[in-house]
Design an enzyme around this catalytic site. Sequence first.
Site, PDB file in Angstrom:
ATOM      1  N   TYR A 472     -27.881 -70.122 -78.752  1.00  0.00           N
ATOM      2  CA  TYR A 472     -26.675 -70.749 -78.692  1.00  0.00           C
ATOM      3  C   TYR A 472     -26.148 -71.129 -77.288  1.00  0.00           C
ATOM      4  CZ  TYR A 472     -25.740 -67.654 -82.909  1.00  0.00           C
ATOM      5  OH  TYR A 472     -25.779 -67.136 -84.110  1.00  0.00           O
ATOM      6  N   HIS A 473     -26.807 -70.706 -76.350  1.00  0.00           N
ATOM      7  CA  HIS A 473     -26.553 -70.597 -74.917  1.00  0.00           C
ATOM      8  C   HIS A 473     -26.355 -72.161 -74.199  1.00  0.00           C
ATOM      9  CE1 HIS A 473     -28.796 -66.664 -75.147  1.00  0.00           C
ATOM     10  NE2 HIS A 473     -27.633 -66.695 -76.251  1.00  0.00           N
ATOM     11  N   VAL A 474     -25.777 -73.059 -74.711  1.00  0.00           N
ATOM     12  CA  VAL A 474     -25.590 -74.527 -74.064  1.00  0.00           C
ATOM     13  C   VAL A 474     -24.437 -74.541 -73.005  1.00  0.00           C
ATOM     14  CG1 VAL A 474     -25.129 -76.663 -74.599  1.00  0.00           C
ATOM     15  CG2 VAL A 474     -26.090 -75.475 -76.581  1.00  0.00           C
TER      16      VAL A 474
END
Length: 535
Positions: A472-474
């Site tokens: 999820y770490h955009v």
Amino acid sequence: MTALTPAYDFIVVGAGTAGCVLASRLSEDSAVRVLLVEAGVRDTSPLLAIPGASVRVSSNPRLNWGYLTEPQPGMAGRRLALIQAKVVGGGSSINGMVYTRGAATDYDEWAAAGCDGWRFADVLPIFRRSQASDRGEGPLHGGSGPMKTERGHSPLPIASLILEALVQIGFPLIEDLNAPEPDGFGFYDWNIADGRRASMSAAFPGIRSGRANLTVVSGAVVSRLVMRGDRADGIELIRDGRKTVIRAERETALCAGAIGSAKLLLLSGVGPADELRALGIPSVIDQPHVGRNLTNHVSYKLAFECSQPITARKYLHPWHGAVEAMRYVMGRKGYLACGAAPVGGFFRSTAYSVRPDTQLFAIPALPGTSRGFLGALPDRHGFALLINQGRPYSRGSVVLRSAEADAAPVIDPCYLSDPRDLEALVGGAERLRAVAAAPAIAALCNEVSPGIAVRGRAALAQSIRETGGNYYHVSGTCRMGCSIADSVTDSRLRVHGLKGLRVADASVMPTLVNGNTNAPVIMIAERAAEWMADS
């Protein structure tokens, strides 16, 4: 339907992790009026509150945007699903609840790159302000903030056995994975409070309970920012097919995430002028960095089958499952009160790496492979080691596909385009494959993925390209920096060249931290609240 007024003091776009924190903090001043706008749904599903249901809710299409990347040459030409939350609470409502901050050097590098005031010594008090740790008040943790965290644990024997195996193959065991420079493995801290997910919509006052001066609107899309000269004057909001313009008398904050915030700036004419004009969007500021510098963690899974009933598969037995359900209903205890990844940590991908550059999540289950609602449930006993390249060098972009607000943008992360990222993943996987041979679990498990046929660095690299995933770490698409020549926002999160507009989410990170992004995003929103209140 929530009634709206023509103007508010502050408008916050995006009711995710950052937006909930920021709107709650701003509305502590009863003299100001705050509007919080979310495109997704309210976080009312009971499943969202159950930690053990995180695997199911994270992939629920109703709760995320359903983004796909462009085909990735570095990942065997595959398009990868890129989960970004579309629900009040954002990522904190659907993520794995792991609370990590990254290393002190991550933030010191931000400051060295021109982001004044972002050294670890500057941000640690902000982290502590938000937190109510079960460790109590201390130099590294807060004890009285709105967001509870607890030390991870697991009723499954495999969790402790994995840690024992890691120690046996030479890795250190550490008690606190939020140490300034974490180097080793242990139990993660979780965003869990009394057996329930501590999402930011639940933890920070006013989002659910309501405040007279805070209006929360869900199911509403912000199509563009309204500009008046060099000032962002408000937003154009679409709700139930109707457009409404709402003014921000003091400031607007974008908290829509690294995809959404960049997209909204571009739709509003803030971005590369030639690209925008080609889509028929008038240029307000020629800003070449908007949507660039996209960064994310690439992951790779090692899977091991177990011969003993010591993993989460045991709970699919009707009796064990009924007992666990009863334990949770009666006292919010047991496996359903636990996060999906109790064990993990940070390590060097090679023995000679200068500092930890890789992160591990140990999952005490092997997801099934069949389709359907029950397909992801474990179909055999086993566990997975998820490895991610914690400090990626590859950079990608978010570009508009069209001038329509409801069109998904072109998302091209350029995964593994920098060969150093693949080298780190290969090195990390090589080091952790030795876990299965450690005395603690050697007699209990065997590797099933990638499997014994995959040997040597070249074969492992190919397996990573063909089966690797992402998190999820955009981040990074509205990065902080000194000037419009090298960044989108300044060190106080203001958009260069515009008045009345800040960005306060993961998109402002100049580089990605080696860790989960939820805690840093909370910290970023806390800082934005301070500065906006003084504006």
